[in-house]
Design a protein around this motif. Structure first.
Motif, PDB file in Angstrom:
ATOM      1  N   LEU A  72       4.330   7.749  10.562  1.00  0.00           N
ATOM      2  CA  LEU A  72       4.331   9.451  10.862  1.00  0.00           C
ATOM      3  C   LEU A  72       5.692  10.164  10.546  1.00  0.00           C
ATOM      4  CD1 LEU A  72       1.115   9.833  13.082  1.00  0.00           C
ATOM      5  CD2 LEU A  72       1.284  10.853  11.081  1.00  0.00           C
ATOM      6  N   ILE A  73       6.623  10.058  11.226  1.00  0.00           N
ATOM      7  CA  ILE A  73       7.623  10.433  11.194  1.00  0.00           C
ATOM      8  C   ILE A  73       8.150  10.903  10.111  1.00  0.00           C
ATOM      9  CG2 ILE A  73       9.877  10.880  12.644  1.00  0.00           C
ATOM     10  CD1 ILE A  73       8.636   9.573  15.153  1.00  0.00           C
ATOM     11  N   GLY A  74       7.748   9.176   9.481  1.00  0.00           N
ATOM     12  CA  GLY A  74       8.776   9.351   7.865  1.00  0.00           C
ATOM     13  C   GLY A  74       8.078  10.283   7.283  1.00  0.00           C
ATOM     14  N   ASP A  75       6.637  10.302   7.368  1.00  0.00           N
ATOM     15  CA  ASP A  75       5.649  11.188   5.978  1.00  0.00           C
ATOM     16  C   ASP A  75       6.736  13.109   6.482  1.00  0.00           C
ATOM     17  OD1 ASP A  75       4.462   8.774   5.426  1.00  0.00           O
ATOM     18  OD2 ASP A  75       2.468   9.264   6.700  1.00  0.00           O
ATOM     19  N   VAL A  76       5.983  12.947   7.914  1.00  0.00           N
ATOM     20  CA  VAL A  76       6.872  14.199   8.145  1.00  0.00           C
ATOM     21  C   VAL A  76       8.191  14.928   7.512  1.00  0.00           C
ATOM     22  CG1 VAL A  76       7.650  16.163   9.492  1.00  0.00           C
ATOM     23  CG2 VAL A  76       4.767  14.908   9.632  1.00  0.00           C
ATOM     24  N   LEU A  77       9.609  14.196   7.278  1.00  0.00           N
ATOM     25  CA  LEU A  77      10.583  14.118   7.114  1.00  0.00           C
ATOM     26  C   LEU A  77      10.803  14.141   5.504  1.00  0.00           C
ATOM     27  CD1 LEU A  77      12.807  12.832   9.990  1.00  0.00           C
ATOM     28  CD2 LEU A  77      11.359  14.495   9.235  1.00  0.00           C
ATOM     29  N   GLY A  78       9.422  13.105   4.760  1.00  0.00           N
ATOM     30  CA  GLY A  78       9.573  13.368   3.615  1.00  0.00           C
ATOM     31  C   GLY A  78      10.309  11.805   3.423  1.00  0.00           C
ATOM     32  N   LEU A  79      10.632  11.246   3.886  1.00  0.00           N
ATOM     33  CA  LEU A  79      11.201   9.533   3.890  1.00  0.00           C
ATOM     34  C   LEU A  79      10.535   8.507   3.735  1.00  0.00           C
ATOM     35  CD1 LEU A  79      13.601  10.310   6.231  1.00  0.00           C
ATOM     36  CD2 LEU A  79      14.312  11.040   4.032  1.00  0.00           C
ATOM     37  N   LYS A  80      10.971   6.984   3.312  1.00  0.00           N
ATOM     38  CA  LYS A  80      10.595   6.177   3.139  1.00  0.00           C
ATOM     39  C   LYS A  80      10.633   5.545   4.075  1.00  0.00           C
ATOM     40  CE  LYS A  80      10.285   5.525  -2.047  1.00  0.00           C
ATOM     41  NZ  LYS A  80      10.452   4.961  -3.109  1.00  0.00           N
ATOM     42  N   VAL A  81       9.842   4.995   5.170  1.00  0.00           N
ATOM     43  CA  VAL A  81      10.397   4.337   6.094  1.00  0.00           C
ATOM     44  C   VAL A  81      10.895   2.883   5.432  1.00  0.00           C
ATOM     45  CG1 VAL A  81       9.650   3.777   8.117  1.00  0.00           C
ATOM     46  CG2 VAL A  81       9.111   5.330   7.425  1.00  0.00           C
ATOM     47  N   ASP A  82      11.947   2.314   5.810  1.00  0.00           N
ATOM     48  CA  ASP A  82      12.454   0.415   6.314  1.00  0.00           C
ATOM     49  C   ASP A  82      12.288   0.015   7.786  1.00  0.00           C
ATOM     50  OD1 ASP A  82      13.637  -1.202   5.469  1.00  0.00           O
ATOM     51  OD2 ASP A  82      15.638  -1.000   4.717  1.00  0.00           O
ATOM     52  N   LEU A  83      10.929  -0.243   7.579  1.00  0.00           N
ATOM     53  CA  LEU A  83      11.366  -1.504   9.110  1.00  0.00           C
ATOM     54  C   LEU A  83      12.068  -2.470   9.305  1.00  0.00           C
ATOM     55  CD1 LEU A  83       7.194  -1.493   9.766  1.00  0.00           C
ATOM     56  CD2 LEU A  83       9.680   0.321  11.584  1.00  0.00           C
ATOM     57  N   GLN A  84      12.824  -2.700  10.108  1.00  0.00           N
ATOM     58  CA  GLN A  84      14.089  -3.613  10.293  1.00  0.00           C
ATOM     59  C   GLN A  84      13.615  -4.073  12.106  1.00  0.00           C
ATOM     60  OE1 GLN A  84      17.402  -2.881   9.134  1.00  0.00           O
ATOM     61  NE2 GLN A  84      17.170  -1.915   7.144  1.00  0.00           N
ATOM     62  N   ALA A  85      13.904  -5.351  11.946  1.00  0.00           N
ATOM     63  CA  ALA A  85      14.164  -6.177  13.843  1.00  0.00           C
ATOM     64  C   ALA A  85      14.705  -6.660  14.334  1.00  0.00           C
ATOM     65  CB  ALA A  85      12.059  -7.058  13.726  1.00  0.00           C
ATOM     66  N   ALA A  86      15.036  -6.724  15.157  1.00  0.00           N
ATOM     67  CA  ALA A  86      15.693  -7.183  15.468  1.00  0.00           C
ATOM     68  C   ALA A  86      16.236  -7.668  17.122  1.00  0.00           C
ATOM     69  CB  ALA A  86      17.573  -6.113  15.642  1.00  0.00           C
ATOM     70  N   ASP A  87      16.879  -8.595  17.780  1.00  0.00           N
ATOM     71  CA  ASP A  87      16.871  -8.690  19.283  1.00  0.00           C
ATOM     72  C   ASP A  87      16.715  -7.802  19.715  1.00  0.00           C
ATOM     73  OD1 ASP A  87      15.966 -11.118  19.007  1.00  0.00           O
ATOM     74  OD2 ASP A  87      17.489 -12.115  18.550  1.00  0.00           O
ATOM     75  N   TRP A  88      16.622  -7.402  21.376  1.00  0.00           N
ATOM     76  CA  TRP A  88      16.111  -5.794  21.900  1.00  0.00           C
ATOM     77  C   TRP A  88      17.738  -5.647  22.175  1.00  0.00           C
ATOM     78  CZ3 TRP A  88      12.974  -2.332  23.567  1.00  0.00           C
ATOM     79  CH2 TRP A  88      13.518  -1.126  24.577  1.00  0.00           C
ATOM     80  N   ALA A  89      19.037  -5.773  22.397  1.00  0.00           N
ATOM     81  CA  ALA A  89      20.508  -5.922  22.510  1.00  0.00           C
ATOM     82  C   ALA A  89      20.675  -5.054  21.291  1.00  0.00           C
ATOM     83  CB  ALA A  89      20.982  -6.293  23.129  1.00  0.00           C
ATOM     84  N   GLN A  90      20.781  -6.210  20.082  1.00  0.00           N
ATOM     85  CA  GLN A  90      21.159  -6.411  19.110  1.00  0.00           C
ATOM     86  C   GLN A  90      20.214  -4.740  18.597  1.00  0.00           C
ATOM     87  OE1 GLN A  90      24.046  -7.625  17.368  1.00  0.00           O
ATOM     88  NE2 GLN A  90      23.844  -8.338  18.966  1.00  0.00           N
TER      89      GLN A  90
END
Length: 323
Positions: free
Chosen positions: A106-124
């Motif tokens: 949703l934030i990406g939509d408003v900002l006109g940006l594609k969203v690149d979802l990434q994952a990492a361990d919490w601290a990383q």
């Protein structure tokens, strides 16, 4: 059992439970068109998500730092662990879904940006923000005074944490002294850990037994030890524990607290690198979707409407420092 098979078992159980609850409450039938076998009334657990979307707002998008605007992509990092309904893997075991990913889109939509979802361990995830590898950390992050020294925040949800226990255990945790002598699991580096450590120290100072604190990297890792009695409780995000209680039928919520303890109502927020200019655009984007109703649709979609905020605030008072 492999991790993939275990996730699928959890998702399948969730579908069955949600469907039964819906039928019992007159809530509708299991959906079977286009969403796949793990889609049930109230939850779509497939990779083919019916996400809530909204339009770009050029005046807000213009406030995104130029480097990110030129790239055209908002890189969002978050927990690699599976924690329904917040951020978890769909039935294909590779697509990230949940309320936290929906807020990112949703934030990406408003900002006109594609969203690149990434994952990492919490601290990383913090390291990735520090290094500039990611633009935003959106994964049930609580505002704390210590974190505010290095990062900017824009709130989007109340922070409620819960103790989950084995069903009919008789354990009730209504105040800090109730954790004395219990073996409680928590994820390292979280505000739940900070609260638990603080309460245990207070209890010891008052002549009570310390809490035996044990750690799990991923939210789902506590299921088996809780069921077998190796731990007395798990202390984690209320939405995830409530989801697990409903879908498994083997545990219960033994107590809930603000993520900031007695000091104030904790809040969940988007985290960005401090003073890089991105938080202003993020904050205005969140407030825009609150105003146009899309924010409420995401909350309703994942059954967490009771954690709604009226307005997104930049850098509000956070969880106090422990020392």
């Amino acid at each position: 059992m492999s991790t993939a098979r275990f996730r699928k078992k959890i998702l399948a159980s969730a579908v069955t439970t949600v469907a039964l609850l819906a039928a019992a409450c007159g809530g509708g039938d299991v959906e079977d068109e286009g969403a796949g076998p793990t889609s049930a009334a109230g939850y779509n657990l497939t990779a083919d998500q019916n996400r809530v979307t909204t339009d770009e707002v050029e005046s807000i998008a213009a406030k995104v730092p130029q480097q990110i605007r030129d790239r055209g992509t908002l890189i969002v990092t978050g927990s690699a662990g599976s924690a329904p309904p917040l951020r978890f893997y769909a039935d294909d075991d590779k697509t990230l879904i949940g309320s936290e990913t929906d807020f990112a889109y949703l934030i990406g939509d408003v900002l006109g940006l594609k969203v690149d979802l990434q994952a990492a361990d919490w601290a990383q995830n913090f390291v990735r923000i520090d290094s500039g590898e990611a633009d935003a950390f959106i994964s049930n992050v609580t505002v704390t005074e210590e974190r505010k020294e290095k990062y900017d925040f824009s709130t989007y949800r109340l922070d409620t944490v819960a103790f989950e226990t084995k069903k009919d255990s008789g354990i009730q945790i209504k105040e800090p002294k109730d954790v004395a002598g219990l073996k409680i699991a928590v994820s390292s580096g979280t505000n739940q850990e900070a609260l638990l450590v603080k309460w245990s120290e207070q209890n010891v100072a008052a002549g009570l037994e310390p809490t035996d604190i044990t750690y799990y990297q991923n939210a789902t890792d506590y299921y088996l030890p809780l069921a077998s009695g190796r731990i007395d409780a798990y202390f984690g995000p209320n939405p995830s524990s409530s989801f697990h209680v409903a879908q498994a039928g083997e545990t219960e919520i033994a107590g809930t607290f603000s993520g900031a303890g007695d000091a104030l109502q904790g809040e969940i927020a988007v985290l960005t690198k401090k003073d890089n200019g991105l938080i202003t655009a993020v904050n205005e984007a969140i407030n825009h979707v609150i105003e146009n109703g899309m924010y409420a649709e995401v909350l309703d979609r994942w059954n967490i409407a009771n954690e709604a905020v009226n307005t997104s605030v930049v850098n509000p008072p956070g969880l106090p420092k422990t020392s």
